[in-house]
Motif scaffolding. Structure first.
Motif, PDB file in Angstrom:
ATOM      1  N   ASP A 187       0.840  -1.204   0.000  1.00 13.67           N
ATOM      2  CA  ASP A 187       0.000   0.000   0.000  1.00 13.67           C
ATOM      3  C   ASP A 187       0.877   1.257   0.000  1.00 13.67           C
ATOM      4  O   ASP A 187       1.388   1.670   1.041  1.00 13.67           O
ATOM      5  N   LYS A 188       1.011   1.872  -1.167  1.00 13.36           N
ATOM      6  CA  LYS A 188       1.877   3.062  -1.305  1.00 13.36           C
ATOM      7  C   LYS A 188       1.321   4.250  -0.528  1.00 13.36           C
ATOM      8  O   LYS A 188       2.067   5.054   0.025  1.00 13.36           O
ATOM      9  N   ALA A 189      -0.011   4.379  -0.447  1.00 11.06           N
ATOM     10  CA  ALA A 189      -0.613   5.479   0.314  1.00 11.06           C
ATOM     11  C   ALA A 189      -0.317   5.318   1.802  1.00 11.06           C
ATOM     12  O   ALA A 189      -0.011   6.300   2.498  1.00 11.06           O
ATOM     13  N   LEU A 190      -0.399   4.098   2.293  1.00 11.51           N
ATOM     14  CA  LEU A 190      -0.078   3.831   3.696  1.00 11.51           C
ATOM     15  C   LEU A 190       1.389   4.131   3.970  1.00 11.51           C
ATOM     16  O   LEU A 190       1.730   4.725   4.996  1.00 11.51           O
ATOM     17  N   LYS A 191       2.252   3.734   3.041  1.00 10.72           N
ATOM     18  CA  LYS A 191       3.683   4.004   3.195  1.00 10.72           C
ATOM     19  C   LYS A 191       3.941   5.509   3.266  1.00 10.72           C
ATOM     20  O   LYS A 191       4.701   5.971   4.118  1.00 10.72           O
ATOM     21  N   ALA A 192       3.284   6.276   2.412  1.00  6.06           N
ATOM     22  CA  ALA A 192       3.445   7.732   2.424  1.00  6.06           C
ATOM     23  C   ALA A 192       2.936   8.324   3.738  1.00  6.06           C
ATOM     24  O   ALA A 192       3.570   9.212   4.318  1.00  6.06           O
ATOM     25  N   PHE A 215       2.744   6.799   6.654  1.00 10.96           N
ATOM     26  CA  PHE A 215       3.686   6.401   7.700  1.00 10.96           C
ATOM     27  C   PHE A 215       4.942   7.275   7.660  1.00 10.96           C
ATOM     28  O   PHE A 215       5.401   7.758   8.705  1.00 10.96           O
ATOM     29  N   GLU A 216       5.474   7.501   6.488  1.00 14.18           N
ATOM     30  CA  GLU A 216       6.681   8.334   6.363  1.00 14.18           C
ATOM     31  C   GLU A 216       6.420   9.773   6.786  1.00 14.18           C
ATOM     32  O   GLU A 216       7.264  10.396   7.436  1.00 14.18           O
ATOM     33  N   ARG A 217       5.249  10.312   6.441  1.00 13.19           N
ATOM     34  CA  ARG A 217       4.883  11.671   6.896  1.00 13.19           C
ATOM     35  C   ARG A 217       4.826  11.726   8.413  1.00 13.19           C
ATOM     36  O   ARG A 217       5.299  12.680   9.025  1.00 13.19           O
ATOM     37  N   ARG A 218       4.233  10.707   8.991  1.00 14.96           N
ATOM     38  CA  ARG A 218       4.110  10.675  10.458  1.00 14.96           C
ATOM     39  C   ARG A 218       5.486  10.584  11.110  1.00 14.96           C
ATOM     40  O   ARG A 218       5.734  11.229  12.131  1.00 14.96           O
ATOM     41  N   LEU A 219       6.377   9.801  10.543  1.00 14.65           N
ATOM     42  CA  LEU A 219       7.743   9.705  11.072  1.00 14.65           C
ATOM     43  C   LEU A 219       8.445  11.058  11.045  1.00 14.65           C
ATOM     44  O   LEU A 219       9.152  11.423  11.986  1.00 14.65           O
ATOM     45  N   GLU A 220       8.261  11.791   9.961  1.00 16.08           N
ATOM     46  CA  GLU A 220       8.909  13.089   9.810  1.00 16.08           C
ATOM     47  C   GLU A 220       8.294  14.169  10.689  1.00 16.08           C
ATOM     48  O   GLU A 220       9.006  15.046  11.185  1.00 16.08           O
ATOM     49  N   SER A 221       6.994  14.108  10.893  1.00 12.20           N
ATOM     50  CA  SER A 221       6.305  15.194  11.592  1.00 12.20           C
ATOM     51  C   SER A 221       6.123  14.966  13.091  1.00 12.20           C
ATOM     52  O   SER A 221       5.839  15.907  13.828  1.00 12.20           O
ATOM     53  N   ASP A 222       6.273  13.741  13.562  1.00 10.84           N
ATOM     54  CA  ASP A 222       6.002  13.419  14.968  1.00 10.84           C
ATOM     55  C   ASP A 222       7.232  12.746  15.580  1.00 10.84           C
ATOM     56  O   ASP A 222       7.442  11.541  15.429  1.00 10.84           O
ATOM     57  N   GLU A 223       8.024  13.527  16.295  1.00  6.98           N
ATOM     58  CA  GLU A 223       9.273  13.020  16.864  1.00  6.98           C
ATOM     59  C   GLU A 223       9.036  11.906  17.888  1.00  6.98           C
ATOM     60  O   GLU A 223       9.771  10.921  17.931  1.00  6.98           O
ATOM     61  N   ALA A 224       8.007  12.071  18.711  1.00  3.65           N
ATOM     62  CA  ALA A 224       7.704  11.050  19.728  1.00  3.65           C
ATOM     63  C   ALA A 224       7.335   9.722  19.049  1.00  3.65           C
ATOM     64  O   ALA A 224       7.758   8.657  19.494  1.00  3.65           O
ATOM     65  N   PHE A 225       6.547   9.797  17.992  1.00  5.18           N
ATOM     66  CA  PHE A 225       6.161   8.604  17.231  1.00  5.18           C
ATOM     67  C   PHE A 225       7.390   7.938  16.627  1.00  5.18           C
ATOM     68  O   PHE A 225       7.546   6.719  16.692  1.00  5.18           O
ATOM     69  N   ALA A 226       8.265   8.730  16.058  1.00  3.95           N
ATOM     70  CA  ALA A 226       9.468   8.199  15.410  1.00  3.95           C
ATOM     71  C   ALA A 226      10.380   7.478  16.401  1.00  3.95           C
ATOM     72  O   ALA A 226      11.057   6.524  16.040  1.00  3.95           O
ATOM     73  N   LYS A 227      10.361   7.900  17.667  1.00  2.00           N
ATOM     74  CA  LYS A 227      11.233   7.307  18.686  1.00  2.00           C
ATOM     75  C   LYS A 227      10.588   6.140  19.428  1.00  2.00           C
ATOM     76  O   LYS A 227      11.253   5.480  20.220  1.00  2.00           O
ATOM     77  N   ASP A 228       9.307   5.889  19.187  1.00  2.00           N
ATOM     78  CA  ASP A 228       8.566   4.889  19.963  1.00  2.00           C
ATOM     79  C   ASP A 228       8.235   3.656  19.111  1.00  2.00           C
ATOM     80  O   ASP A 228       7.292   3.673  18.315  1.00  2.00           O
ATOM     81  N   PRO A 229       8.994   2.567  19.275  1.00  2.00           N
ATOM     82  CA  PRO A 229       8.737   1.367  18.460  1.00  2.00           C
ATOM     83  C   PRO A 229       7.331   0.804  18.633  1.00  2.00           C
ATOM     84  O   PRO A 229       6.721   0.333  17.674  1.00  2.00           O
ATOM     85  N   GLN A 230       6.788   0.864  19.840  1.00  2.00           N
ATOM     86  CA  GLN A 230       5.440   0.334  20.074  1.00  2.00           C
ATOM     87  C   GLN A 230       4.392   1.163  19.348  1.00  2.00           C
ATOM     88  O   GLN A 230       3.432   0.625  18.794  1.00  2.00           O
ATOM     89  N   ALA A 231       4.568   2.483  19.332  1.00  2.00           N
ATOM     90  CA  ALA A 231       3.619   3.348  18.626  1.00  2.00           C
ATOM     91  C   ALA A 231       3.673   3.090  17.125  1.00  2.00           C
ATOM     92  O   ALA A 231       2.633   3.087  16.453  1.00  2.00           O
TER      93      ALA A 231
END
Length: 96
Positions: free
Chosen positions: A44-49, A51-67
């Motif tokens: 799913d390319k839309a899901l991948k995009a 997810f990548e946006r969320r990684l870039e915009s949310d530092e807490a999310f990017a650092k939290d493997p469970q999230a």
């Protein structure tokens, strides 16, 4: 009726009688979720995009493997849509 209102100090929720309704019963172990996440990203390319946006915009999310794994679990077909749903419904009386 206060016994059924979740915000009431004298409710079944306050007494702990509905605790099992708020417990997650179905979940994926992390090692399974990782494989599922990789598969979902590949398919799913839309899901991948997203997810990548969320990684870039949310530092807490990017650092939290469970999230990050929860991100995929909530979008997987096995996710329980009834999780955290209060098991009592209110009806509206119809005036006569």
């Amino acid at each position: 009726m206060a016994i059924l209102e979740p915000q009431s100090s004298d409710s079944l929720v306050a007494w702990g009688d509905f605790n099992n309704a708020f417990e997650q019963k179905e979940y994926m172990e992390a090692y399974v979720a990782e494989d599922v996440a990789r598969d979902m990203l590949d398919r799913d390319k839309a899901l991948k995009a997203e997810f990548e946006r969320r990684l870039e915009s949310d530092e807490a999310f990017a650092k939290d493997p469970q999230a990050r794994l929860a991100f995929f679990a909530r979008r997987h077909s096995s996710w329980d849509e009834r999780f955290n749903r209060y098991p009592v419904f209110r009806t509206q009386a119809v005036p006569k």
